[in-house]
Every structure is written in C-alpha cells, then in structure tokens.
Design a protein around this motif. Structure first.
Motif, mmCIF file in Angstrom:
data_model
loop_
_atom_site.group_PDB
_atom_site.id
_atom_site.type_symbol
_atom_site.label_atom_id
_atom_site.label_comp_id
_atom_site.label_asym_id
_atom_site.label_seq_id
_atom_site.Cartn_x
_atom_site.Cartn_y
_atom_site.Cartn_z
ATOM 1 N N ALA A 252 10.369 -1.123 -3.111
ATOM 2 C CA ALA A 252 9.298 -1.535 -2.199
ATOM 3 C C ALA A 252 8.919 -3.010 -2.331
ATOM 4 O O ALA A 252 8.717 -3.689 -1.318
ATOM 5 C CB ALA A 252 8.063 -0.660 -2.425
ATOM 6 N N GLU A 253 8.802 -3.507 -3.551
ATOM 7 C CA GLU A 253 8.321 -4.880 -3.733
ATOM 8 C C GLU A 253 9.161 -5.922 -2.999
ATOM 9 O O GLU A 253 8.609 -6.774 -2.287
ATOM 10 C CB GLU A 253 8.198 -5.226 -5.217
ATOM 11 N N GLN B 212 0.850 -1.199 0.000
ATOM 12 C CA GLN B 212 0.000 0.000 0.000
ATOM 13 C C GLN B 212 0.881 1.242 0.000
ATOM 14 O O GLN B 212 1.161 1.823 1.045
ATOM 15 C CB GLN B 212 -0.891 -0.027 1.248
ATOM 16 N N PHE B 213 1.319 1.688 -1.188
ATOM 17 C CA PHE B 213 2.211 2.843 -1.262
ATOM 18 C C PHE B 213 1.535 4.114 -0.753
ATOM 19 O O PHE B 213 2.206 5.034 -0.286
ATOM 20 C CB PHE B 213 2.739 3.044 -2.689
ATOM 21 N N THR B 214 0.214 4.169 -0.771
ATOM 22 C CA THR B 214 -0.486 5.386 -0.355
ATOM 23 C C THR B 214 -0.350 5.665 1.144
ATOM 24 O O THR B 214 -0.693 6.757 1.591
ATOM 25 C CB THR B 214 -1.978 5.346 -0.740
ATOM 26 N N LEU B 215 0.177 4.707 1.920
ATOM 27 C CA LEU B 215 0.414 4.971 3.339
ATOM 28 C C LEU B 215 1.463 6.060 3.532
ATOM 29 O O LEU B 215 1.566 6.644 4.609
ATOM 30 C CB LEU B 215 0.853 3.700 4.067
ATOM 31 N N TYR B 216 2.244 6.330 2.505
ATOM 32 C CA TYR B 216 3.226 7.404 2.571
ATOM 33 C C TYR B 216 2.787 8.617 1.757
ATOM 34 O O TYR B 216 3.608 9.448 1.385
ATOM 35 C CB TYR B 216 4.612 6.900 2.143
ATOM 36 N N ALA C 87 8.480 4.592 -1.479
ATOM 37 C CA ALA C 87 9.572 4.002 -2.267
ATOM 38 C C ALA C 87 9.032 3.527 -3.612
ATOM 39 O O ALA C 87 7.891 3.059 -3.706
ATOM 40 C CB ALA C 87 10.196 2.840 -1.515
ATOM 41 N N PRO C 88 9.834 3.608 -4.666
ATOM 42 C CA PRO C 88 9.407 3.089 -5.967
ATOM 43 C C PRO C 88 9.310 1.560 -5.934
ATOM 44 O O PRO C 88 9.918 0.899 -5.081
ATOM 45 C CB PRO C 88 10.508 3.564 -6.920
#
Length: 145
Positions: A102-103, A78-82, A97-98
């Motif tokens: 991140a993955e 969930q990248f939107t947490l940042y 992170a990209p």
C-alpha cells in the motif's frame, strides 16, 4: 483503489510519537482532503488514474477543480476504507493491502499529483494520525479506480 474525497476549507493531520504531537501536513483555504485506501490488486496505473481524477474533479466552488484554481490537497493513507463489517460486530481488514504494497501506491498518487502541478501535503503512512478539517458544504465523494 478507493478514496474518500472531502471539499474542505482547511485541513491538517498531526502525528503523536515519542517527541510529542506535531502537525505533519496542513492545507489552508479551499482544497481537498483525500483518504486513500489500497487493496491487494491495485497497480501504479490505478494510482496515476486516481491522481488525474483528483486533480480534475469539479467539486470546488463554481464547479471548479483543483487544477482550475491551484487548490491544495491533503492526502492521507487510510487502510480502514477496505474494512468489512457486514458480518458480526468487528470489522475485518482482509481486503486492505499490507503496508509494503500500500505505501508505495499511496506515494505514487502523491507523486503523480505533484507531477501534474498540485500542491500536496500528506500524513505519515502507518502512524496514528489525528485529522482535523472543515468540510465545506458538507461535500464528500467516494471514488474507486
């Protein structure tokens, strides 16, 4: 590394692609639905620390942890947490992170949980996902490691 942890009574994640919509991860009964966000400075050590914390976090019924009752976890990137919406009306994602960073770290959280003995289901990194859950309580905790 940041995680939103919800005590659930069942959760699933579905992905829609060219072949249609299908469930890619699902847990039934009491467990945790965990949304994981990664920022630029996060490390594999933090991923392992988050996994240990999730496995032993005493937020299930009767103050038990997933490790106490072998409860499953559904882990979803969930990248939107940042996201940052302090200025203006449109969030920025600069702190997230990209994908290439991140993955592997989200995968490391999942691998560390499985190494601890956890039953873990996942979403699909980078996909447009539909998450369904029944939040039990409701009970939601924000973790940062």
């Amino acid at each position: 590394m940041r995680a939103v942890v919800q005590r659930v009574d069942g959760a699933s994640v579905a992905v829609t692609d060219e072949s249609g919509t299908r469930t890619v991860g699902e847990i039934t009964g009491e467990g945790l639905c965990v949304l994981v966000g990664v920022t630029h400075e996060d490390t594999p050590e933090q991923a392992e620390r988050l996994a240990r914390k999730l496995w032993s976090l005493r937020i299930l019924a009767d103050e038990r942890s997933c490790s106490d009752v072998n409860a499953p976890l559904l882990v979803i990137s969930q990248f939107t947490l940042y996201g940052d919406a302090r200025k203006g009306r449109r969030p920025t994602w600069n702190a997230a992170a990209p994908g290439p960073v991140a993955e592997p770290l989200v995968d490391a959280v999942v691998a560390a949980l499985r190494a601890l003995g956890a039953r873990v289901e996942t979403g699909r990194f980078g996909a447009s996902m539909r998450v369904s859950l029944t939040n039990q309580g409701p009970f939601t905790v924000l973790l940062e490691v």
